[in-house]
Design a protein around this motif. Structure first.
Motif, PDB file in Angstrom:
ATOM      1  N   ASP A 268       0.833  -1.206   0.000  1.00 17.05           N
ATOM      2  CA  ASP A 268       0.000   0.000   0.000  1.00 17.05           C
ATOM      3  C   ASP A 268       0.870   1.259   0.000  1.00 17.05           C
ATOM      4  N   ILE A 269       1.950   1.225   0.765  1.00 15.18           N
ATOM      5  CA  ILE A 269       2.877   2.361   0.783  1.00 15.18           C
ATOM      6  C   ILE A 269       3.479   2.563  -0.601  1.00 15.18           C
ATOM      7  N   GLY A 270       3.865   1.469  -1.246  1.00 12.11           N
ATOM      8  CA  GLY A 270       4.402   1.558  -2.603  1.00 12.11           C
ATOM      9  C   GLY A 270       3.395   2.148  -3.575  1.00 12.11           C
ATOM     10  N   TRP A 271       2.130   1.782  -3.407  1.00 16.68           N
ATOM     11  CA  TRP A 271       1.071   2.311  -4.263  1.00 16.68           C
ATOM     12  C   TRP A 271       0.979   3.832  -4.126  1.00 16.68           C
ATOM     13  N   TYR A 272       0.989   4.312  -2.871  1.00 11.82           N
ATOM     14  CA  TYR A 272       0.926   5.755  -2.648  1.00 11.82           C
ATOM     15  C   TYR A 272       2.197   6.445  -3.139  1.00 11.82           C
ATOM     16  N   TRP A 273       3.342   5.795  -2.994  1.00  4.77           N
ATOM     17  CA  TRP A 273       4.606   6.342  -3.499  1.00  4.77           C
ATOM     18  C   TRP A 273       4.503   6.547  -5.012  1.00  4.77           C
ATOM     19  N   ALA A 274       3.966   5.537  -5.691  1.00  2.77           N
ATOM     20  CA  ALA A 274       3.809   5.633  -7.150  1.00  2.77           C
ATOM     21  C   ALA A 274       2.862   6.771  -7.524  1.00  2.77           C
ATOM     22  N   LEU A 275       1.764   6.935  -6.788  1.00  3.69           N
ATOM     23  CA  LEU A 275       0.808   7.997  -7.091  1.00  3.69           C
ATOM     24  C   LEU A 275       1.385   9.383  -6.796  1.00  3.69           C
ATOM     25  N   CYS A 276       2.137   9.507  -5.695  1.00  2.00           N
ATOM     26  CA  CYS A 276       2.795  10.791  -5.400  1.00  2.00           C
ATOM     27  C   CYS A 276       3.769  11.140  -6.516  1.00  2.00           C
ATOM     28  N   SER A 277       4.523  10.152  -6.950  1.00  2.00           N
ATOM     29  CA  SER A 277       5.469  10.358  -8.044  1.00  2.00           C
ATOM     30  C   SER A 277       4.739  10.812  -9.297  1.00  2.00           C
ATOM     31  N   ASP A 278       3.621  10.169  -9.594  1.00  2.00           N
ATOM     32  CA  ASP A 278       2.835  10.528 -10.771  1.00  2.00           C
ATOM     33  C   ASP A 278       2.285  11.947 -10.657  1.00  2.00           C
ATOM     34  N   GLU A 279       1.820  12.319  -9.474  1.00  2.00           N
ATOM     35  CA  GLU A 279       1.308  13.672  -9.257  1.00  2.00           C
ATOM     36  C   GLU A 279       2.407  14.714  -9.498  1.00  2.00           C
ATOM     37  N   LEU A 280       3.653  14.346  -9.206  1.00  2.00           N
ATOM     38  CA  LEU A 280       4.792  15.246  -9.438  1.00  2.00           C
ATOM     39  C   LEU A 280       5.352  15.107 -10.846  1.00  2.00           C
ATOM     40  N   LYS A 281       4.684  14.261 -11.646  1.00  4.68           N
ATOM     41  CA  LYS A 281       5.094  14.015 -13.034  1.00  4.68           C
ATOM     42  C   LYS A 281       6.561  13.606 -13.105  1.00  4.68           C
ATOM     43  N   THR A 282       6.901  12.644 -12.229  1.00  3.24           N
ATOM     44  CA  THR A 282       8.258  12.139 -12.096  1.00  3.24           C
ATOM     45  C   THR A 282       8.207  10.618 -12.066  1.00  3.24           C
ATOM     46  N   LEU A 283       9.171   9.998 -12.723  1.00  7.82           N
ATOM     47  CA  LEU A 283       9.244   8.534 -12.714  1.00  7.82           C
ATOM     48  C   LEU A 283       9.820   8.036 -11.396  1.00  7.82           C
ATOM     49  N   LEU A 284       9.293   6.907 -10.919  1.00  4.65           N
ATOM     50  CA  LEU A 284       9.848   6.286  -9.711  1.00  4.65           C
ATOM     51  C   LEU A 284      11.333   6.005  -9.883  1.00  4.65           C
ATOM     52  N   SER A 285      11.732   5.580 -11.060  1.00  4.38           N
ATOM     53  CA  SER A 285      13.149   5.273 -11.298  1.00  4.38           C
ATOM     54  C   SER A 285      14.013   6.520 -11.143  1.00  4.38           C
ATOM     55  N   ASP A 286      13.509   7.684 -11.540  1.00  4.76           N
ATOM     56  CA  ASP A 286      14.264   8.925 -11.358  1.00  4.76           C
ATOM     57  C   ASP A 286      14.390   9.283  -9.881  1.00  4.76           C
ATOM     58  N   ILE A 287      13.308   9.087  -9.130  1.00  2.00           N
ATOM     59  CA  ILE A 287      13.344   9.343  -7.684  1.00  2.00           C
ATOM     60  C   ILE A 287      14.340   8.397  -7.022  1.00  2.00           C
ATOM     61  N   ALA A 288      14.277   7.119  -7.385  1.00  5.06           N
ATOM     62  CA  ALA A 288      15.171   6.119  -6.792  1.00  5.06           C
ATOM     63  C   ALA A 288      16.632   6.455  -7.094  1.00  5.06           C
ATOM     64  N   GLU A 289      16.923   6.781  -8.336  1.00  6.98           N
ATOM     65  CA  GLU A 289      18.306   7.084  -8.712  1.00  6.98           C
ATOM     66  C   GLU A 289      18.814   8.333  -7.999  1.00  6.98           C
ATOM     67  N   ARG A 290      17.994   9.363  -7.939  1.00  6.66           N
ATOM     68  CA  ARG A 290      18.398  10.598  -7.253  1.00  6.66           C
ATOM     69  C   ARG A 290      18.644  10.327  -5.765  1.00  6.66           C
ATOM     70  N   ASN A 291      17.791   9.521  -5.166  1.00 14.03           N
ATOM     71  CA  ASN A 291      17.933   9.195  -3.750  1.00 14.03           C
ATOM     72  C   ASN A 291      19.223   8.432  -3.480  1.00 14.03           C
ATOM     73  N   ILE A 292      19.521   7.444  -4.306  1.00 14.39           N
ATOM     74  CA  ILE A 292      20.752   6.667  -4.119  1.00 14.39           C
ATOM     75  C   ILE A 292      21.974   7.559  -4.295  1.00 14.39           C
ATOM     76  N   GLN A 293      21.947   8.443  -5.278  1.00 17.50           N
ATOM     77  CA  GLN A 293      23.073   9.367  -5.476  1.00 17.50           C
ATOM     78  C   GLN A 293      23.267  10.259  -4.257  1.00 17.50           C
ATOM     79  N   LYS A 294      22.175  10.771  -3.707  1.00 15.52           N
ATOM     80  CA  LYS A 294      22.236  11.627  -2.520  1.00 15.52           C
ATOM     81  C   LYS A 294      22.820  10.862  -1.338  1.00 15.52           C
TER      82      LYS A 294
END
Length: 155
Positions: free
Chosen positions: A112-138
């Motif tokens: 369920d958390i993953g589902w909301y994560w995906a929807l938040c990402s979509d609302e920000l017009k951002t791919l989950l893969s971009d969020i994941a990559e940016r987070n790992i780099q940080k």
């Protein structure tokens, strides 16, 4: 970035006691991060209140107060997580004896958390893969600079 790759890389930057046998730590961390997200959202709503629809069923003040209360709870949970990580506060791990049914319930909630994560990402017009990559780099950068234990977003 594939989600399983993200999971592996995230574990490489994890720094907390009993990794692999300490579910309470990442759960508190998750709650703390949600609190920070809500805190940032409240600030944005208050800054941009004029953009809200005046016909909303929930007045902006009520909406921000609810989010602020949740944010404060999340921040308190984040402080507890840091006590575990930074000061060796021990919380007996009751998760060693979870039943298969209990484990499945926890897995379902993570879904369920993953589902909301995906929807938040979509609302920000951002791919989950971009969020994941940016987070790992940080996080990799913080680990390299030995500031992974800090408490500021911009350390």
């Amino acid at each position: 970035m594939e989600i399983n790759e993200y999971q592996k890389l995230a574990k490489n930057t994890a720094l907390y006691p009993n990794i692999g046998n300490n579910l309470i730590y990442p759960v508190l961390g998750l709650a703390g991060e949600v609190g920070e997200l809500q805190e940032k959202l409240v600030a944005m709503i208050e800054t941009n209140y004029r953009l809200l629809d005046s016909k909303s069923d929930i007045p902006p003040l009520v909406m921000t107060e609810i989010l602020r209360a949740n944010a404060q709870l999340g921040l308190a949970q984040n402080r507890m997580k840091k006590l575990i990580r930074d000061h060796g506060v021990i919380i007996k791990d009751y998760f060693n004896a979870i039943t298969p049914e209990q484990k499945q319930q926890l897995i379902d909630e993570l879904g369920d958390i993953g589902w909301y994560w995906a929807l938040c990402s979509d609302e920000l017009k951002t791919l989950l893969s971009d969020i994941a990559e940016r987070n790992i780099q940080k996080l990799a950068d913080r680990k390299r600079r030995n500031v992974i234990k800090g408490s500021s977003d911009y350390r």
